[in-house]
Design a protein around this motif. Structure first.
Motif, PDB file in Angstrom:
ATOM      1  N   SER A 189       0.734  -1.202  -0.517  1.00 55.34           N
ATOM      2  CA  SER A 189       0.454  -0.219   0.111  1.00 55.34           C
ATOM      3  C   SER A 189       0.492   1.255  -0.071  1.00 55.34           C
ATOM      4  O   SER A 189       2.575   1.270   0.714  1.00 55.34           O
ATOM      5  N   PRO A 190       0.414   2.413  -0.912  1.00 58.17           N
ATOM      6  CA  PRO A 190       1.424   3.140  -0.907  1.00 58.17           C
ATOM      7  C   PRO A 190       1.672   4.293   0.232  1.00 58.17           C
ATOM      8  O   PRO A 190       0.431   4.358   0.986  1.00 58.17           O
ATOM      9  N   GLY A 191       2.693   4.224   0.993  1.00 64.97           N
ATOM     10  CA  GLY A 191       3.296   4.816   2.067  1.00 64.97           C
ATOM     11  C   GLY A 191       2.466   3.931   3.277  1.00 64.97           C
ATOM     12  O   GLY A 191       2.654   4.659   4.106  1.00 64.97           O
ATOM     13  N   GLY A 192       2.444   3.236   2.811  1.00 63.67           N
ATOM     14  CA  GLY A 192       1.579   1.863   4.505  1.00 63.67           C
ATOM     15  C   GLY A 192       2.783   1.376   4.955  1.00 63.67           C
ATOM     16  O   GLY A 192       4.374   1.819   4.706  1.00 63.67           O
ATOM     17  N   THR A 193       3.606  -0.120   5.148  1.00 67.56           N
ATOM     18  CA  THR A 193       4.097  -0.995   5.902  1.00 67.56           C
ATOM     19  C   THR A 193       4.891  -0.968   5.739  1.00 67.56           C
ATOM     20  O   THR A 193       6.036  -1.747   5.866  1.00 67.56           O
ATOM     21  N   THR A 194       4.640  -1.609   4.518  1.00 71.70           N
ATOM     22  CA  THR A 194       5.678  -2.806   3.368  1.00 71.70           C
ATOM     23  C   THR A 194       6.352  -1.707   2.701  1.00 71.70           C
ATOM     24  O   THR A 194       7.487  -2.298   2.156  1.00 71.70           O
ATOM     25  N   ALA A 195       6.398  -0.762   2.555  1.00 72.11           N
ATOM     26  CA  ALA A 195       6.702   0.196   1.741  1.00 72.11           C
ATOM     27  C   ALA A 195       8.303   0.383   2.144  1.00 72.11           C
ATOM     28  O   ALA A 195       9.256   0.659   2.468  1.00 72.11           O
ATOM     29  N   ALA A 196       7.641   0.961   3.349  1.00 74.34           N
ATOM     30  CA  ALA A 196       8.856   0.673   4.657  1.00 74.34           C
ATOM     31  C   ALA A 196       9.836  -0.274   4.637  1.00 74.34           C
ATOM     32  O   ALA A 196      11.040  -0.245   4.844  1.00 74.34           O
ATOM     33  N   ALA A 197       9.241  -1.206   4.454  1.00 74.21           N
ATOM     34  CA  ALA A 197      10.127  -2.419   4.602  1.00 74.21           C
ATOM     35  C   ALA A 197      11.523  -2.305   3.299  1.00 74.21           C
ATOM     36  O   ALA A 197      12.227  -2.485   3.840  1.00 74.21           O
ATOM     37  N   LEU A 198      10.165  -2.252   2.200  1.00 72.24           N
ATOM     38  CA  LEU A 198      10.888  -2.876   1.286  1.00 72.24           C
ATOM     39  C   LEU A 198      11.980  -1.359   0.671  1.00 72.24           C
ATOM     40  O   LEU A 198      12.845  -1.559   0.395  1.00 72.24           O
ATOM     41  N   GLY A 199      11.839  -0.470   0.899  1.00 71.26           N
ATOM     42  CA  GLY A 199      12.430   0.452   1.602  1.00 71.26           C
ATOM     43  C   GLY A 199      14.197   0.112   1.795  1.00 71.26           C
ATOM     44  O   GLY A 199      15.085   0.337   1.598  1.00 71.26           O
ATOM     45  N   VAL A 200      14.125  -0.676   3.185  1.00 72.85           N
ATOM     46  CA  VAL A 200      14.913  -1.727   3.507  1.00 72.85           C
ATOM     47  C   VAL A 200      15.658  -2.731   2.070  1.00 72.85           C
ATOM     48  O   VAL A 200      16.849  -2.661   1.789  1.00 72.85           O
ATOM     49  N   LEU A 201      15.521  -3.719   1.659  1.00 73.12           N
ATOM     50  CA  LEU A 201      15.121  -4.507   1.582  1.00 73.12           C
ATOM     51  C   LEU A 201      15.541  -4.119   0.039  1.00 73.12           C
ATOM     52  O   LEU A 201      16.364  -5.107  -0.619  1.00 73.12           O
ATOM     53  N   MET A 202      14.718  -3.719  -0.456  1.00 73.07           N
ATOM     54  CA  MET A 202      15.018  -3.361  -2.208  1.00 73.07           C
ATOM     55  C   MET A 202      16.196  -2.411  -1.930  1.00 73.07           C
ATOM     56  O   MET A 202      16.810  -1.485  -3.167  1.00 73.07           O
ATOM     57  N   ASP A 203      17.121  -1.714  -1.313  1.00 73.35           N
ATOM     58  CA  ASP A 203      18.360  -0.814  -1.229  1.00 73.35           C
ATOM     59  C   ASP A 203      19.478  -1.347  -1.977  1.00 73.35           C
ATOM     60  O   ASP A 203      20.142  -2.268  -1.957  1.00 73.35           O
ATOM     61  N   PRO A 204      19.817  -0.397  -3.621  1.00 68.32           N
ATOM     62  CA  PRO A 204      20.812  -1.506  -4.468  1.00 68.32           C
ATOM     63  C   PRO A 204      22.209  -1.486  -3.791  1.00 68.32           C
ATOM     64  O   PRO A 204      23.017  -2.105  -4.167  1.00 68.32           O
ATOM     65  N   GLU A 205      22.233  -0.272  -2.866  1.00 66.99           N
ATOM     66  CA  GLU A 205      23.664  -0.851  -2.010  1.00 66.99           C
ATOM     67  C   GLU A 205      24.174  -2.154  -0.625  1.00 66.99           C
ATOM     68  O   GLU A 205      24.782  -2.653  -0.345  1.00 66.99           O
ATOM     69  N   SER A 206      23.121  -1.795   0.067  1.00 69.48           N
ATOM     70  CA  SER A 206      22.946  -2.805   1.312  1.00 69.48           C
ATOM     71  C   SER A 206      21.745  -3.698   1.026  1.00 69.48           C
ATOM     72  O   SER A 206      21.558  -3.964   2.106  1.00 69.48           O
ATOM     73  N   GLY A 207      20.661  -3.702   0.279  1.00 69.39           N
ATOM     74  CA  GLY A 207      19.039  -4.506   0.306  1.00 69.39           C
ATOM     75  C   GLY A 207      19.437  -6.177   0.361  1.00 69.39           C
ATOM     76  O   GLY A 207      20.488  -6.269  -0.380  1.00 69.39           O
ATOM     77  N   LEU A 208      18.434  -6.396  -0.313  1.00 69.54           N
ATOM     78  CA  LEU A 208      18.868  -8.315  -0.575  1.00 69.54           C
ATOM     79  C   LEU A 208      19.177  -8.214  -1.960  1.00 69.54           C
ATOM     80  O   LEU A 208      20.278  -9.636  -2.697  1.00 69.54           O
ATOM     81  N   PRO A 209      19.225  -7.723  -3.307  1.00 68.70           N
ATOM     82  CA  PRO A 209      19.367  -7.898  -4.301  1.00 68.70           C
ATOM     83  C   PRO A 209      21.228  -8.382  -3.685  1.00 68.70           C
ATOM     84  O   PRO A 209      21.932  -9.163  -4.734  1.00 68.70           O
ATOM     85  N   PRO A 210      22.310  -7.102  -3.531  1.00 63.98           N
ATOM     86  CA  PRO A 210      23.264  -7.557  -3.669  1.00 63.98           C
ATOM     87  C   PRO A 210      24.472  -8.215  -3.130  1.00 63.98           C
ATOM     88  O   PRO A 210      24.458  -9.223  -3.002  1.00 63.98           O
ATOM     89  N   LEU A 211      22.872  -8.448  -1.473  1.00 65.81           N
ATOM     90  CA  LEU A 211      23.446  -9.821  -0.684  1.00 65.81           C
ATOM     91  C   LEU A 211      22.861 -11.150  -1.102  1.00 65.81           C
ATOM     92  O   LEU A 211      23.925 -12.160  -1.977  1.00 65.81           O
ATOM     93  N   LEU A 212      21.635 -10.934  -1.828  1.00 60.79           N
ATOM     94  CA  LEU A 212      21.730 -12.713  -3.119  1.00 60.79           C
ATOM     95  C   LEU A 212      22.924 -12.486  -3.815  1.00 60.79           C
ATOM     96  O   LEU A 212      23.041 -13.576  -4.322  1.00 60.79           O
ATOM     97  N   ARG A 213      22.982 -11.473  -4.891  1.00 58.25           N
ATOM     98  CA  ARG A 213      24.370 -11.541  -5.925  1.00 58.25           C
ATOM     99  C   ARG A 213      25.471 -12.656  -5.013  1.00 58.25           C
ATOM    100  O   ARG A 213      26.394 -13.292  -5.962  1.00 58.25           O
ATOM    101  N   ARG A 214      25.686 -11.657  -4.013  1.00 58.83           N
ATOM    102  CA  ARG A 214      26.766 -12.407  -3.545  1.00 58.83           C
ATOM    103  C   ARG A 214      27.217 -13.158  -3.131  1.00 58.83           C
ATOM    104  O   ARG A 214      27.773 -14.562  -2.817  1.00 58.83           O
ATOM    105  N   ALA A 215      25.814 -14.492  -2.253  1.00 56.63           N
ATOM    106  CA  ALA A 215      25.551 -15.515  -1.687  1.00 56.63           C
ATOM    107  C   ALA A 215      25.936 -16.064  -3.128  1.00 56.63           C
ATOM    108  O   ALA A 215      26.004 -17.673  -2.959  1.00 56.63           O
ATOM    109  N   VAL A 216      25.031 -16.451  -4.299  1.00 55.69           N
ATOM    110  CA  VAL A 216      24.424 -17.056  -5.187  1.00 55.69           C
ATOM    111  C   VAL A 216      26.476 -16.979  -6.247  1.00 55.69           C
ATOM    112  O   VAL A 216      26.418 -18.316  -7.001  1.00 55.69           O
ATOM    113  N   LYS A 217      27.074 -15.774  -6.082  1.00 52.17           N
ATOM    114  CA  LYS A 217      27.870 -16.059  -6.571  1.00 52.17           C
ATOM    115  C   LYS A 217      29.263 -16.756  -6.176  1.00 52.17           C
ATOM    116  O   LYS A 217      29.684 -17.346  -6.306  1.00 52.17           O
TER     117      LYS A 217
END
Ligand SMILES: NC(=O)C1=CN([C@@H]2O[C@H](COP(=O)(O)OP(=O)(O)OC[C@H]3O[C@@H](n4cnc5c(N)ncnc54)[C@H](OP(=O)(O)O)[C@@H]3O)[C@@H](O)[C@H]2O)C=CC1
Ligand SMILES: O=C(O)[C@@H]1CCC=N1
Length: 273
Positions: free
Chosen positions: A234-262
């Motif tokens: 939901s715009p401005g809701g709880t999930t957006a707050a969490a995804l702001g952390v998880l989808m951070d291009p520097e410190s979120g899940l994508p770079p972490l999983l990239r390292r793990a899969v590598k």
């Protein structure tokens, strides 16, 4: 799955630990007869012993020409386990291996270059018929043998054929090891719930149901994973707050999983050397 040829000639499992058992459980659930299965494993589980009491051949002499030998020992045990089966090489017996890392050329050297070998990478959801397996065969593996492997493996989930063996370490790192990442997500989500004040058992119940429910929705829904994510947010809701952390291009899940899969793919390449 056409079990007739397997039923007549037999299926041999060389090594039957976590992955071999997951696949065997799936095949038995789909009607494979216990009397058609030969398992060679130095320390069989209680489950295997109970199957042996009902007709499975456990650590017995192998049939002369089984339809398939499934190689499910760890790559580190391969040089000890595989040479004992060299007499079955260069003939009609299909060697289907699930070992991470070990290249097809190793089987050809050990069993003979004319041995049909199919390298496969399954995953443990095979135990409940929801695995995914990627396959690639050598030059000696006929189209009929590729189709047999596909049939066998599609009894425990989806099957995809690879363009070449060069894709196998990446596949291993995504779908072979992937279930462990998801189980760890459950652990981490439950721990985060506890940190927010929930009792441990409630946090685990919520985390487990959330991951399995989301997985089932991703399995059944026609929408893309991205759209399913948007549907929760939901715009401005709880999930957006969490995804702001998880989808951070520097410190979120994508770079972490990239390292793990590598790391997993690199380890596959290392095991293959
Ligand atoms: N687990 C998974 O999710 C996946 C695993 N794989 C691959 O599957 C293979 C097996 O992995 P996994 O099931 O996790 O490992 P396990 O250790 O659980 O299973 C291997 C089995 O082989 C047995 N074994 C050891 N030496 C021999 C031998 N000389 N002859 C016959 N059997 C032997 C082991 O016995 P003991 O325990 O006594 O040593 C064990 O029961 C690996 O090559 C792995 O890369 C592929 C995809 C996914
Ligand atoms: O951890 C491993 O090496 C094996 C291969 C993929 C999953 N388990």
């Amino acid at each position: 799955m056409d079990l007739a040829d397997l039923g007549r000639r037999g299926l041999v499992l060389l090594g039957c630990g976590k992955m071999g058992s997951a696949m065997l459980e799936g095949w038995l659930g789909r009607g494979l007869a216990l009397s058609a299965v030969w398992v060679t494993d130095p320390r069989p589980s209680d489950w295997l012993k109970s199957l042996a009491a009902r007709g499975l051949h456990l650590n017995e002499a192998l049939p002369d020409e089984p339809a398939v030998v499934l190689v499910a020992v760890k790559p580190q045990m391969m040089s000890e386990a595989l040479p004992g089966l060299a007499a079955l090489g260069e003939g009609r017996v299909l060697f289907l291996t699930v070992a991470a890392g070990t290249p097809i050329s190793y089987y050809e050297r050990t069993l003979g270059a004319a041995t049909p070998v199919i390298r496969a990478m399954p995953n443990t959801p095979a135990a409940v018929g929801r695995g995914i397996t990627a396959l690639v065969g050598n030059a000696a593996a006929s189209e009929a043998q590729m189709a047999l492997a596909e049939d066998l493996l599609s009894a425990v989930g989806q099957v995809v054929r690879l363009e070449g063996e060069h894709q196998m370490d990446a596949v291993t790192a995504v779908s072979g090891s992937g279930p462990a990442y998801v189980f760890h997500l459950i652990e981490a989500l439950a721990a985060a719930g506890e940190a927010e004040g929930l009792p441990a058992d409630l946090a685990m119940t919520l985390a487990r149901a959330t991951v399995t429910g989301a997985g089932e929705l991703a399995h059944r829904a026609p929408e893309s994973a991205s759209q399913l994510r948007v549907n929760v947010t939901s715009p401005g809701g709880t999930t957006a707050a969490a995804l702001g952390v998880l989808m951070d291009p520097e410190s979120g899940l994508p770079p972490l999983l990239r390292r793990a899969v590598k790391a997993a793919a690199d380890r596959g390449r290392e095991l293959g050397r």
